[in-house]
Design a protein around this motif. Sequence first.
Motif: not given
Length: 186
Positions: A35-51
Amino acid sequence: MPLLQPLRRLSDTVNQVAIVICVACVLIMLGISFTAFLYKLATGSTLSWTYSLARLFLPWIGFLSMTISLRYGEHVAMTLLVRSLPRALLKLAAALCLVVIGLFGALLLWYGWDYFVGASQVYMVSDRIQIPGKFTAIVVPVSGAILLLHLVQGFALLEHFIDDESAIDELIETVDTAAVDTEERA
């Protein structure tokens, strides 16, 4: 010993449940990471909570996989040393190994329970996601209890210590018998 058979079945059932939980934890971690990878691909920013969220499953995977590996005899062993021992010392070493495993399980259960009861911290995964520390702390006494339960399997936990030796003896006897049979025919 009529009590051992139900306990051995319970040990096997608990082991299957532990396998399912470990697989679920790995899949959840992969899902979070994907999910974090797809979000990064789609938006260019990261989700802070995934790690932070994904790493909360690591203690579950580590401790439960320890109990699973014990059940299948895949724990750390000094096989070369043990195989060089005479049969009587081999059984003594195996019994000593079971005692040490039992002691380790009891310590995990005893101190793990205190750790679980005293776990008051809250993991701040994000502003909205807060997970109590008890979520990861409970796995310590649970894994200790599972280790102790698996001890009802006895020497089967140390299968590679004893069965390899008997398998080698059987192979030698088979070869010797075949050689004698061949000589008698000739």
